[in-house]
Design a protein around this motif. Structure first.
Motif, short mmCIF file in Angstrom:
data_model
loop_
_atom_site.label_atom_id
_atom_site.label_comp_id
_atom_site.label_asym_id
_atom_site.label_seq_id
_atom_site.Cartn_x
_atom_site.Cartn_y
_atom_site.Cartn_z
N SER A 3 20.84 18.23 -13.04
CA SER A 3 21.79 18.61 -14.10
C SER A 3 22.67 17.43 -14.50
CB SER A 3 22.64 19.80 -13.66
OG SER A 3 23.45 19.47 -12.58
N TYR A 4 23.06 16.60 -13.53
CA TYR A 4 23.85 15.41 -13.86
C TYR A 4 23.01 14.40 -14.65
CZ TYR A 4 27.74 16.82 -10.89
OH TYR A 4 28.80 17.49 -10.35
N GLN A 5 21.75 14.25 -14.28
CA GLN A 5 20.86 13.34 -15.00
C GLN A 5 20.68 13.80 -16.45
OE1 GLN A 5 17.57 13.65 -12.28
NE2 GLN A 5 18.03 11.67 -11.33
N LEU A 6 20.48 15.09 -16.64
CA LEU A 6 20.32 15.62 -18.00
C LEU A 6 21.62 15.49 -18.79
CD1 LEU A 6 18.14 18.76 -17.26
CD2 LEU A 6 17.41 16.64 -18.39
N GLY A 7 22.74 15.70 -18.13
CA GLY A 7 24.02 15.52 -18.80
C GLY A 7 24.23 14.08 -19.24
N GLN A 8 23.85 13.14 -18.38
CA GLN A 8 23.98 11.73 -18.73
C GLN A 8 23.04 11.37 -19.86
OE1 GLN A 8 26.37 9.52 -17.34
NE2 GLN A 8 25.75 8.51 -19.22
N LEU A 9 21.84 11.94 -19.86
CA LEU A 9 20.89 11.71 -20.94
C LEU A 9 21.45 12.22 -22.26
CD1 LEU A 9 18.07 10.81 -21.89
CD2 LEU A 9 17.25 13.10 -21.27
N ALA A 10 22.06 13.39 -22.24
CA ALA A 10 22.68 13.94 -23.45
C ALA A 10 23.81 13.04 -23.95
CB ALA A 10 23.20 15.35 -23.18
N LEU A 11 24.63 12.54 -23.03
CA LEU A 11 25.71 11.62 -23.44
C LEU A 11 25.14 10.34 -24.03
CD1 LEU A 11 28.21 12.00 -20.46
CD2 LEU A 11 28.48 12.86 -22.79
N ASP A 12 24.06 9.84 -23.45
CA ASP A 12 23.43 8.63 -23.99
C ASP A 12 22.90 8.87 -25.40
OD1 ASP A 12 24.00 7.35 -21.60
OD2 ASP A 12 21.95 7.54 -20.80
N GLU A 13 22.32 10.05 -25.63
CA GLU A 13 21.79 10.38 -26.96
C GLU A 13 22.92 10.51 -27.98
OE1 GLU A 13 19.34 13.84 -26.41
OE2 GLU A 13 17.78 12.68 -25.38
N ILE A 14 24.02 11.14 -27.60
CA ILE A 14 25.16 11.25 -28.50
C ILE A 14 25.73 9.87 -28.79
CG2 ILE A 14 27.55 12.08 -28.69
CD1 ILE A 14 26.63 14.57 -27.10
N ASP A 15 25.82 9.04 -27.76
CA ASP A 15 26.33 7.68 -27.93
C ASP A 15 25.44 6.89 -28.91
OD1 ASP A 15 28.40 5.81 -26.96
OD2 ASP A 15 26.67 4.65 -26.28
N GLU A 16 24.14 7.02 -28.78
CA GLU A 16 23.21 6.34 -29.69
C GLU A 16 23.39 6.84 -31.12
OE1 GLU A 16 18.41 6.02 -30.39
OE2 GLU A 16 19.14 6.32 -28.35
N PHE A 17 23.54 8.14 -31.28
CA PHE A 17 23.76 8.72 -32.60
C PHE A 17 25.05 8.18 -33.22
CE2 PHE A 17 25.46 11.89 -35.47
CZ PHE A 17 24.36 12.25 -36.24
N ILE A 18 26.12 8.17 -32.43
CA ILE A 18 27.41 7.67 -32.92
C ILE A 18 27.30 6.20 -33.32
CG2 ILE A 18 29.79 7.11 -32.19
CD1 ILE A 18 29.39 10.11 -32.67
N ASN A 19 26.62 5.40 -32.51
CA ASN A 19 26.46 3.98 -32.81
C ASN A 19 25.62 3.75 -34.06
OD1 ASN A 19 28.05 3.03 -30.67
ND2 ASN A 19 26.32 3.07 -29.26
N THR A 20 24.70 4.65 -34.34
CA THR A 20 23.84 4.51 -35.52
C THR A 20 24.53 4.98 -36.79
OG1 THR A 20 21.86 4.80 -34.15
CG2 THR A 20 21.61 5.17 -36.53
N TYR A 21 25.19 6.13 -36.73
CA TYR A 21 25.71 6.77 -37.93
C TYR A 21 27.23 6.71 -38.08
CZ TYR A 21 20.98 8.52 -38.17
OH TYR A 21 19.62 8.60 -38.24
N GLY A 22 27.92 6.17 -37.11
CA GLY A 22 29.37 6.05 -37.20
C GLY A 22 30.10 7.13 -36.43
N ASN A 23 31.31 6.82 -36.08
CA ASN A 23 32.13 7.73 -35.28
C ASN A 23 33.07 8.49 -36.20
OD1 ASN A 23 33.68 9.05 -33.39
ND2 ASN A 23 34.30 7.23 -32.29
#
Length: 95
Positions: A3-23
């Motif tokens: 569950s922690y691994q999946l949570g970290q994966l989700a945070l990484d995906e959100i971070d990538e989205f934010i870096n691509t499309y803006g905060n």
């Protein structure tokens, strides 16, 4: 730990989205704290710390003597960059 691994994966995906499309949703990476207020839970938290560390999570162990917080805790697992904060409405609306 999965569950922690999946949570970290989700945070990484959100971070990538934010870096691509803006905060546009006030996104901020945050540290996390899991703590025990009772001596009975100290052993379990130390086991939690060891497991997270073994699986590669950036964590620190806090005990009564090393407690940097202004409230009483018997033990804690401090996750470095283990969480995030954002405005869910703005994140959804601007996605």
């Amino acid at each position: 730990m999965r569950s922690y691994q999946l949570g970290q994966l989700a945070l990484d995906e959100i971070d990538e989205f934010i870096n691509t499309y803006g905060n546009h949703c006030h996104y901020q990476v945050r540290d996390t704290l899991l703590y025990a207020a009772k001596n009975l839970e100290v052993g379990e938290l130390h086991t939690e710390y060891e497991l997270r560390k073994q699986y590669g999570f950036k964590v620190d162990y806090i005990d009564k003597e090393s407690n940097p917080f202004s409230f009483d805790l018997k033990a804690g697992v401090y996750g470095i960059n283990g969480g995030a904060e954002l405005d869910p409405y703005l994140f959804t609306y601007n996605a």
